[in-house]
Design a protein around this motif. Structure first.
Motif, PDB file in Angstrom:
ATOM      1  N   ASP A   1      76.823   4.282 -17.846  1.00 12.19           N
ATOM      2  CA  ASP A   1      77.005   3.305 -18.919  1.00 12.19           C
ATOM      3  C   ASP A   1      77.660   2.020 -18.406  1.00 12.19           C
ATOM      4  O   ASP A   1      77.304   0.921 -18.836  1.00 12.19           O
TER       5      ASP A   1
ATOM      6  N   ARG B   1      76.148  -1.867 -18.563  1.00 14.36           N
ATOM      7  CA  ARG B   1      76.857  -3.031 -19.107  1.00 14.36           C
ATOM      8  C   ARG B   1      76.971  -4.140 -18.064  1.00 14.36           C
ATOM      9  O   ARG B   1      76.766  -5.322 -18.371  1.00 14.36           O
TER      10      ARG B   1
ATOM     11  N   ASN C   1      75.238  -7.793 -18.608  1.00  9.94           N
ATOM     12  CA  ASN C   1      76.184  -8.911 -18.620  1.00  9.94           C
ATOM     13  C   ASN C   1      75.910  -9.888 -17.483  1.00  9.94           C
ATOM     14  O   ASN C   1      76.110 -11.098 -17.629  1.00  9.94           O
TER      15      ASN C   1
ATOM     16  N   ASP D   1      73.632  -9.451 -23.959  1.00  2.00           N
ATOM     17  CA  ASP D   1      74.559  -8.525 -24.622  1.00  2.00           C
ATOM     18  C   ASP D   1      74.077  -7.082 -24.488  1.00  2.00           C
ATOM     19  O   ASP D   1      73.070  -6.710 -25.101  1.00  2.00           O
ATOM     20  N   PRO D   2      74.774  -6.254 -23.697  1.00  2.00           N
ATOM     21  CA  PRO D   2      74.341  -4.859 -23.539  1.00  2.00           C
ATOM     22  C   PRO D   2      74.384  -4.066 -24.838  1.00  2.00           C
ATOM     23  O   PRO D   2      73.558  -3.173 -25.051  1.00  2.00           O
ATOM     24  N   GLU D   3      75.319  -4.394 -25.715  1.00  2.00           N
ATOM     25  CA  GLU D   3      75.403  -3.686 -26.993  1.00  2.00           C
ATOM     26  C   GLU D   3      74.185  -3.998 -27.861  1.00  2.00           C
ATOM     27  O   GLU D   3      73.686  -3.132 -28.582  1.00  2.00           O
ATOM     28  N   GLN D   4      73.717  -5.237 -27.799  1.00  2.00           N
ATOM     29  CA  GLN D   4      72.528  -5.606 -28.565  1.00  2.00           C
ATOM     30  C   GLN D   4      71.301  -4.867 -28.034  1.00  2.00           C
ATOM     31  O   GLN D   4      70.464  -4.395 -28.811  1.00  2.00           O
ATOM     32  N   TYR D   5      71.191  -4.763 -26.718  1.00  2.00           N
ATOM     33  CA  TYR D   5      70.079  -4.012 -26.129  1.00  2.00           C
ATOM     34  C   TYR D   5      70.064  -2.584 -26.659  1.00  2.00           C
ATOM     35  O   TYR D   5      69.023  -2.077 -27.106  1.00  2.00           O
ATOM     36  N   ARG D   6      71.203  -1.914 -26.588  1.00  2.00           N
ATOM     37  CA  ARG D   6      71.276  -0.520 -27.024  1.00  2.00           C
ATOM     38  C   ARG D   6      71.016  -0.385 -28.522  1.00  2.00           C
ATOM     39  O   ARG D   6      70.290   0.517 -28.973  1.00  2.00           O
ATOM     40  N   ALA D   7      71.616  -1.277 -29.308  1.00  2.00           N
ATOM     41  CA  ALA D   7      71.470  -1.199 -30.762  1.00  2.00           C
ATOM     42  C   ALA D   7      70.021  -1.444 -31.185  1.00  2.00           C
ATOM     43  O   ALA D   7      69.478  -0.726 -32.039  1.00  2.00           O
ATOM     44  N   ASP D   8      69.378  -2.440 -30.592  1.00  2.00           N
ATOM     45  CA  ASP D   8      67.989  -2.735 -30.945  1.00  2.00           C
ATOM     46  C   ASP D   8      67.055  -1.618 -30.489  1.00  2.00           C
ATOM     47  O   ASP D   8      66.097  -1.270 -31.193  1.00  2.00           O
TER      48      ASP D   8
ATOM     49  N   LYS E   1      67.821   1.543 -30.172  1.00  2.00           N
ATOM     50  CA  LYS E   1      68.034   2.668 -31.091  1.00  2.00           C
ATOM     51  C   LYS E   1      67.351   2.427 -32.436  1.00  2.00           C
ATOM     52  O   LYS E   1      66.733   3.331 -33.010  1.00  2.00           O
TER      53      LYS E   1
END
Length: 292
Positions: A133, A137, A141, A146-153, A155
């Motif tokens: 993980d 990130r 970065n 944005d790594p969180e955006q990648y994961r959220a989208d 999912k």
């Protein structure tokens, strides 16, 4: 999905994710032809007037170099990465940098799903989930995304696809919803009404949607590509490359497991021999008493 002899993407030059030496025809990068030379912010024809310059613009005002991106990654994640993973990661980050800073690049969730799918397949079996993980990130970065955006989208699209069927998947233009809106936006931009840059990660994202919807009929991909205004021939080519890559990674990881097992056995054998020698030396060093 298939689970991933040579690890270098450059070994797949004719059809693989484009390497720094082969930047792909009309999709993932600009081909560096011999008649063009790099000239600061653009590309200048070596055989033309000095005033003839085709500028390569980025959507960001601060255009990073490949070296900048790689350095950002190394600064963010300083621990050593096993070569079976690091070889491909280093190739990937160069290629994705070139995609990221194309003039027509625009982030979209299908692209994100494709990258997340490739990354998770590549890093499957990594010794530490926490490190895996952290590497993800650091990688995203380094590209100033944005790594969180990648994961959220990713999912979000996966959950949507699981609820679809072969027919409903291609009916998004007539439906309302968040993911349907994302797909409509892509279709509009790909149809020439905005910036759209097709990439092999995008093709993998489409493949993942089909897989999760259990849409295995060949005609579904054809209809989905038509609805998105994407050339199916490019998608077919890139999906073949993706499957080939997964197969090569599986083989490489198996070789790594065999190597680790052999090395472990050798260490155990050496440790056993050392203990035996120590026991013999101890016995020989003790005084021997013989009864009269």
């Amino acid at each position: 999905m298939a689970a991933v002899s040579s690890l270098s993407f450059s070994a797949l030059t004719q059809s693989s994710f484009p390497s720094s030496r082969n930047l792909g025809s009309n999709s993932d990068g600009l081909r560096f032809r011999t008649s063009f030379s790099l000239h600061y912010g653009g590309f200048r024809s070596s055989n033309s007037s000095p005033r003839l310059v085709v500028h390569c613009m980025s959507s960001t005002s601060d255009l990073a170099t490949v070296a900048d991106t790689k350095l950002n990654f190394l600064k963010a994640y300083k621990r050593p990465i096993p070569s079976v993973y690091n070889t491909v990661l280093q190739e990937l980050i160069v290629q994705q940098h070139l995609m990221r800073y194309k003039r027509t690049y625009r982030y979209d969730p299908v692209f994100a799903l494709g990258f997340v799918t490739v990354y998770d397949q590549l890093m499957d079996g990594y010794p530490s989930d926490e490190d895996r993980d952290a590497i993800f990130r650091a990688y995203i970065n380094a590209l100033k995304e944005d790594p969180e955006q990648y994961r959220a989208d990713a999912k979000k699209l996966e959950e949507w696809a699981r609820a679809q069927t072969s027919s409903s998947l291609i009916e998004f233009p007539s439906k309302e919803g968040e993911v349907e809106g994302i797909l409509k936006d892509i279709a509009e931009r790909a149809g020439g009404k905005g910036s759209f840059s097709y990439s092999r990660f995008f093709a993998v994202g489409l493949f993942r949607l089909l897989e999760l919807a259990n849409a295995t009929e060949p005609t579904v991909l054809e209809k989905l590509c038509a609805a998105l205004n994407i050339e199916k021939r490019s998608v077919d080519r890139d999906l073949d490359v993706y499957r080939n890559l997964l197969s090569k990674l599986v083989q490489a990881k198996e070789l790594l497991k065999e190597y680790v097992a052999r090395e472990k056995k050798k260490r155990e054998e050496r440790a056993g021999a050392q203990k035996a020698n120590e026991a013999i030396a101890t016995c020989l060093g003790e005084p021997q008493y013989m009864g009269l």
